[in-house]
Design an enzyme around this catalytic site. Structure first.
Site, short mmCIF file in Angstrom:
data_model
loop_
_atom_site.label_atom_id
_atom_site.label_comp_id
_atom_site.label_asym_id
_atom_site.label_seq_id
_atom_site.Cartn_x
_atom_site.Cartn_y
_atom_site.Cartn_z
N HIS A 208 -6.83 -1.13 7.95
CA HIS A 208 -5.90 -0.25 8.66
C HIS A 208 -6.09 1.20 8.23
CE1 HIS A 208 -4.09 -4.28 8.15
NE2 HIS A 208 -3.74 -4.13 9.41
N HIS B 20 0.81 -1.23 0.00
CA HIS B 20 0.00 0.00 0.00
C HIS B 20 0.84 1.28 0.00
CE1 HIS B 20 -4.43 1.11 1.07
NE2 HIS B 20 -3.99 1.77 0.03
N HIS C 37 4.32 0.91 4.25
CA HIS C 37 2.95 0.61 3.81
C HIS C 37 1.91 0.95 4.89
CE1 HIS C 37 2.09 -3.80 5.33
NE2 HIS C 37 2.71 -3.10 6.24
N ASP D 98 -10.06 -0.37 3.78
CA ASP D 98 -8.88 -0.97 4.39
C ASP D 98 -9.17 -1.36 5.83
OD1 ASP D 98 -6.21 -1.61 5.14
OD2 ASP D 98 -5.41 0.07 4.00
N ASP E 135 -6.90 -6.52 2.29
CA ASP E 135 -7.10 -6.93 3.68
C ASP E 135 -8.29 -6.23 4.33
OD1 ASP E 135 -6.32 -4.46 4.90
OD2 ASP E 135 -4.26 -5.11 5.16
N GLU F 173 -1.96 -5.04 -2.15
CA GLU F 173 -1.64 -6.03 -1.11
C GLU F 173 -2.07 -7.47 -1.47
OE1 GLU F 173 0.31 -5.53 1.41
OE2 GLU F 173 0.32 -3.37 1.78
N ASP G 15 -7.42 -1.88 -0.27
CA ASP G 15 -6.51 -2.89 0.23
C ASP G 15 -7.31 -4.17 0.42
OD1 ASP G 15 -4.90 -4.53 1.92
OD2 ASP G 15 -3.89 -2.77 2.75
N ASP H 264 -3.49 3.39 8.07
CA ASP H 264 -2.28 3.78 7.32
C ASP H 264 -1.91 5.23 7.56
OD1 ASP H 264 -2.11 1.21 6.36
OD2 ASP H 264 -3.06 1.64 4.45
#
Length: 301
Positions: free
Chosen positions: A125, A100, A140, A123, A230, A273, A228, A127
């Protein structure tokens, strides 16, 4: 979205984090039939190939604890120029990661054209770490911080100087793993976040309606989707480097993409990712391509 001229760019970058393999993400996504899928919807597709990524030098830096900073900066600078060229030609940039950290390049390239850009950050997260708050030094986990003007100068000032996105123009969807420093920053900057709590409680339809309305109210001149894999629950996307249980479902994610397509607000996108080394029979890349199908207008009937 109507018929579009879509330019695909691969970024085989795995230096923004520790686990090898995500550099093969662009190839895995192409192998899953991306070009054929989008062309079958009626769009014109140009595969622009991959951005060159320098090999990482195995050395410690006295300057920063950020891992592979120079190599990440070089690759994302090349990506930024390529994205700028694509948007200036009138095409839709579709970027394939890679980790990312590539978003720093994508959005820096977009910022040349879009002066009030909106961002949907799909996402697990936030980030939003910087070198001061990051527990790992992995870039990332820092792209969104750099893009709103916080962090290492080489990341913040990539391609053109300063902030690329206003914090109030960012919408994070699906967050469920947020570090303490990120939590503080979200409150301080007033960043709009829909955690899994909101999605569970109100449903994806309400969350996406609110997110789209929020960005329209901000009078943004474009909206970038940074997705992302994830963000989805690892049941559906096992091939990611930092999986977090309890994420968005396959169907919720397709609904989100369908609603974005219906809204006609998305002007660029990246999917990141995908790590085939950690995957099960290219399942995560298949999901990525399916989501892109929904984003670009694929219909059941």
């Amino acid at each position: 979205m109507g018929e579009k001229n879509i330019s695909i760019i691969g970024v085989p970058l795995d230096l923004g984090q520790n686990r090898r393999g995500v550099d093969m993400g662009p190839s895995a996504i192409r192998y899953a039939g991306l070009v054929e899928r989008i062309e079958s919807i009626g769009h014109q597709v140009m595969d622009e190939g991959d951005i060159y990524v320098d090999a990482a030098e195995q050395r410690d830096s006295d300057e920063t604890n950020l891992k592979n900073l120079d190599e990440v900066v070089k690759a994302t600078t090349r990506l930024a120029q390529k994205v700028t060229d694509i948007v200036e030609s009138g095409n839709f940039p579709l970027v394939l990661g890679g980790d990312h950290s590539i978003a720093i390049g994508t959005l820096s390239g977009l910022a040349v054209k879009y002066k009030n850009l909106g961002v949907i950050w799909y996402d697990a997260h936030a980030d939003l770490n910087t070198e001061e708050t990051s527990p790992s030094g992995n870039i990332h986990g820092m792209p969104l911080a750099a893009l709103i003007g916080l962090g290492h100068d080489k990341l913040v000032n990539l391609h053109n100087e300063g902030q690329k996105v206003k914090p109030e123009n960012v919408v994070i969807i699906g967050a469920r793993s947020v570090d303490p420093g990120e939590r503080e920053l979200i409150r301080e900057k007033g960043i709009k976040v829909y955690t899994m709590h909101e999605i569970d409680r109100h449903g994806m339809t309400t969350v996406m309606e609110d997110a789209i309305a929020y960005l329209k109210d901000r009078q943004v001149d474009g909206v970038h989707l940074s997705l992302d894999l994830d963000g989805l629950d690892p049941l559906y996307t096992p091939g990611v480097g930092t999986p977090v249980p309890g994420g968005m479902s396959y169907r919720e994610s397709h609904l989100a993409m369908e609603m974005l397509e219906d809204s006609k607000i998305i002007t660029s996108a990246e999917f990141v990712e995908v790590n085939p080394v950690l995957d099960d029979k290219n399942k995560t890349a298949d999901v990525a391509v399916g989501l892109m199908g929904s984003l670009f207008g694929e219909k059941l009937l």
